[in-house]
Structure formats: C-alpha cells, structure tokens
Design a protein around this motif. Structure first.
Motif, PDB file in Angstrom:
ATOM      1  N   ILE A 126       0.785  -1.252   0.076  1.00 40.91           N
ATOM      2  CA  ILE A 126      -0.097   0.113  -0.157  1.00 40.91           C
ATOM      3  C   ILE A 126       0.827   1.341  -0.112  1.00 40.91           C
ATOM      4  O   ILE A 126       0.633   2.210  -0.727  1.00 40.91           O
ATOM      5  N   GLU A 127       2.075   1.209   0.840  1.00 48.82           N
ATOM      6  CA  GLU A 127       2.944   2.522   1.014  1.00 48.82           C
ATOM      7  C   GLU A 127       3.628   2.444  -0.300  1.00 48.82           C
ATOM      8  O   GLU A 127       3.587   3.799  -0.722  1.00 48.82           O
ATOM      9  N   GLU A 128       4.037   1.390  -0.968  1.00 51.94           N
ATOM     10  CA  GLU A 128       4.631   1.655  -2.224  1.00 51.94           C
ATOM     11  C   GLU A 128       3.789   2.257  -3.182  1.00 51.94           C
ATOM     12  O   GLU A 128       3.962   3.177  -4.120  1.00 51.94           O
ATOM     13  N   TYR A 129       2.465   1.916  -3.347  1.00 51.90           N
ATOM     14  CA  TYR A 129       1.339   2.289  -4.202  1.00 51.90           C
ATOM     15  C   TYR A 129       1.401   3.838  -4.010  1.00 51.90           C
ATOM     16  O   TYR A 129       1.436   4.730  -4.976  1.00 51.90           O
ATOM     17  N   LEU A 130       1.145   4.219  -2.742  1.00 54.27           N
ATOM     18  CA  LEU A 130       0.715   5.605  -2.528  1.00 54.27           C
ATOM     19  C   LEU A 130       1.993   6.567  -2.680  1.00 54.27           C
ATOM     20  O   LEU A 130       1.631   7.640  -3.091  1.00 54.27           O
ATOM     21  N   LYS A 131       3.191   6.112  -2.510  1.00 54.69           N
ATOM     22  CA  LYS A 131       4.324   6.845  -2.624  1.00 54.69           C
ATOM     23  C   LYS A 131       4.717   6.887  -4.277  1.00 54.69           C
ATOM     24  O   LYS A 131       5.654   7.738  -4.507  1.00 54.69           O
ATOM     25  N   THR A 132       4.494   5.841  -5.056  1.00 55.33           N
ATOM     26  CA  THR A 132       5.068   6.020  -6.347  1.00 55.33           C
ATOM     27  C   THR A 132       3.904   6.261  -7.389  1.00 55.33           C
ATOM     28  O   THR A 132       4.430   6.383  -8.594  1.00 55.33           O
ATOM     29  N   SER A 133       2.603   6.073  -7.393  1.00 55.06           N
ATOM     30  CA  SER A 133       1.743   6.413  -8.152  1.00 55.06           C
ATOM     31  C   SER A 133       1.784   7.910  -8.776  1.00 55.06           C
ATOM     32  O   SER A 133       1.777   9.104  -7.923  1.00 55.06           O
ATOM     33  N   GLU A 134       2.146   7.953 -10.072  1.00 58.58           N
ATOM     34  CA  GLU A 134       2.191   9.393 -10.659  1.00 58.58           C
ATOM     35  C   GLU A 134       0.999  10.117 -10.926  1.00 58.58           C
ATOM     36  O   GLU A 134       0.734  11.171 -11.258  1.00 58.58           O
ATOM     37  N   GLN A 135      -0.045   9.220 -10.975  1.00 60.26           N
ATOM     38  CA  GLN A 135      -1.291   9.674 -11.421  1.00 60.26           C
ATOM     39  C   GLN A 135      -2.220  10.114 -10.239  1.00 60.26           C
ATOM     40  O   GLN A 135      -3.656  10.381 -10.587  1.00 60.26           O
ATOM     41  N   LEU A 136      -1.954   9.757  -8.875  1.00 55.45           N
ATOM     42  CA  LEU A 136      -2.732   9.832  -7.813  1.00 55.45           C
ATOM     43  C   LEU A 136      -3.076  11.260  -7.717  1.00 55.45           C
ATOM     44  O   LEU A 136      -2.402  12.123  -7.517  1.00 55.45           O
ATOM     45  N   GLN A 137      -4.426  11.570  -7.584  1.00 56.78           N
ATOM     46  CA  GLN A 137      -4.918  13.051  -7.488  1.00 56.78           C
ATOM     47  C   GLN A 137      -5.215  13.203  -5.951  1.00 56.78           C
ATOM     48  O   GLN A 137      -4.736  14.400  -5.596  1.00 56.78           O
ATOM     49  N   PHE A 138      -5.978  12.582  -5.545  1.00 56.49           N
ATOM     50  CA  PHE A 138      -6.121  12.679  -3.758  1.00 56.49           C
ATOM     51  C   PHE A 138      -6.563  11.110  -3.131  1.00 56.49           C
ATOM     52  O   PHE A 138      -7.111  10.387  -4.053  1.00 56.49           O
TER      53      PHE A 138
END
Length: 209
Positions: A111-123
């Motif tokens: 989960i942490e990897e996803y949240l820290k590395t997603s370049e498309q995450l808006q909020f």
C-alpha cells in the motif's frame, strides 16, 4: 432527495487487482483512492458513487479486500464533448485486529509503495465511520498521508445511521481527533446516496485542473 448533478458517470467496470507495481493498469489515467478501516463501507460507497450494484463486492467479513483494486470509470462533465476516463482505486482496509502481523506488514508495504510511487494519484478519500471517534489507526493514516504530501478528503461514512445534530457533533469529533479544527469532512450515506453530488463535484474539479 438527491440533487441533480452535472457530472454523469457513463461507465464503471472492475479492471484489475494488484499487489505489485507490474500488476497496475498499463494505461495511465487520473487515480482517486479510497482507504479506511476494515468494514468502514468502502465497497458500498464505490457502488453508490458509480451506481453499479455489486461493482465492488460488499462483505460482512472485515479484512476481505487484500489487494489494490482498480475500477475504470467514464464520466461526462458539463460543457465538455469528450468523456473523461479515470480510475477509482480501492485499497485494503487497515486496522483489522484478526489479520496476522506478517500479513499486515505485507499489506502495508505494498500500500505504501503504491501511495508513494503513483504518478497519477490525485487525492485520497479517507473513510471514517461517523458513528465513532477516529481510532488510532485512522489518526496514524491521516498523519502519514499529510506528512507524505498526499492530498486527503475525509469522508464520514454511514451518515444515515445518526441524526443531523449528532452528525455535526461527530464531524467536530473527527476534526478534533485529526488535529485540524477547520478540516473539510464530507458526511456520506451509501444507502441514501447523500454526499454523492458533493463527492462528484470534488472529482470534477480535480479532473478539470
């Protein structure tokens, strides 16, 4: 009665489940993330928002979602000919006591990897049950997201379970527990679709930026 909204969800489908980066969808699109304690009502909210019954599987068994689930949505925005396409991302519930420590550690790492590395995450939409004060895991998650620089919208779920005066009191409790007295908190009832128009407005504003 629900307000008429100028954002129309035209399509919603399950796309993929992932525990590793190479399993994320190949096509890059804006991502709106849902996170919360186990059994806080994430699946119900996703079904309410998309108006697709059983798009996200609702389980009475906490800790059921064990993968990052991607849903692809299409939306017609006002004054735009082209339909917008984006992802809703459902993260595994945190804070479930019966989950083994090893599994919790594994979950938190991906989960942490996803949240820290997603370049498309808006909020991130962090869901908190309006009937109870935020628990330690809620506060920790909120503080981690803020520290990491990820925008957060706090959604108070199950708003139909309590009266209007109690809602206002509980919203203040949430603000106090999270340490942000003027924090914007959106009460939401998946059963009655209350809060749906407001959440669609926030998604629209983010897509138009």
């Amino acid at each position: 009665m629900e307000q008429k909204n100028d954002v129309i969800i035209t399509q919603a489908r399950y796309l993929a489940s992932a525990v590793r980066k190479d399993q994320y969808p190949a096509e890059k699109k804006p991502e709106f993330v849902f996170i919360g304690r186990s059994n806080v009502g994430k699946s119900s909210l996703i079904n309410s928002l998309t108006r697709v019954k059983n798009l996200a599987r609702v389980s009475s068994q906490p800790g059921k979602t064990q993968t990052i689930n991607f849903y692809e949505l299409g939306a017609k925005l006002p004054d735009e000919e082209e339909r917008r396409s984006f992802y809703l991302v459902d993260l595994p519930g945190y804070g479930y006591a019966k989950t083994s420590r090893e599994k919790r550690k594994l979950w938190s790492s991906f989960i942490e990897e996803y949240l820290k590395t997603s370049e498309q995450l808006q909020f991130v939409c962090q869901l908190i049950d309006i009937r109870h004060a935020p628990m330690a895991s809620d506060v920790e998650m909120f503080q981690w997201l803020v520290r990491t620089g990820i925008p957060v919208l706090v959604i108070a779920t199950k708003a139909d379970k309590i009266g209007k005066q109690a809602r206002e009191k509980q919203v203040r409790e949430i603000q106090k527990a999270l340490g942000v007295p003027d924090l914007s908190v959106l009460p939401y009832s998946s059963l009655k679709n209350e809060g749906r128009s407001e959440l669609l407005d926030v998604l629209r504003d983010s897509l138009l930026q």
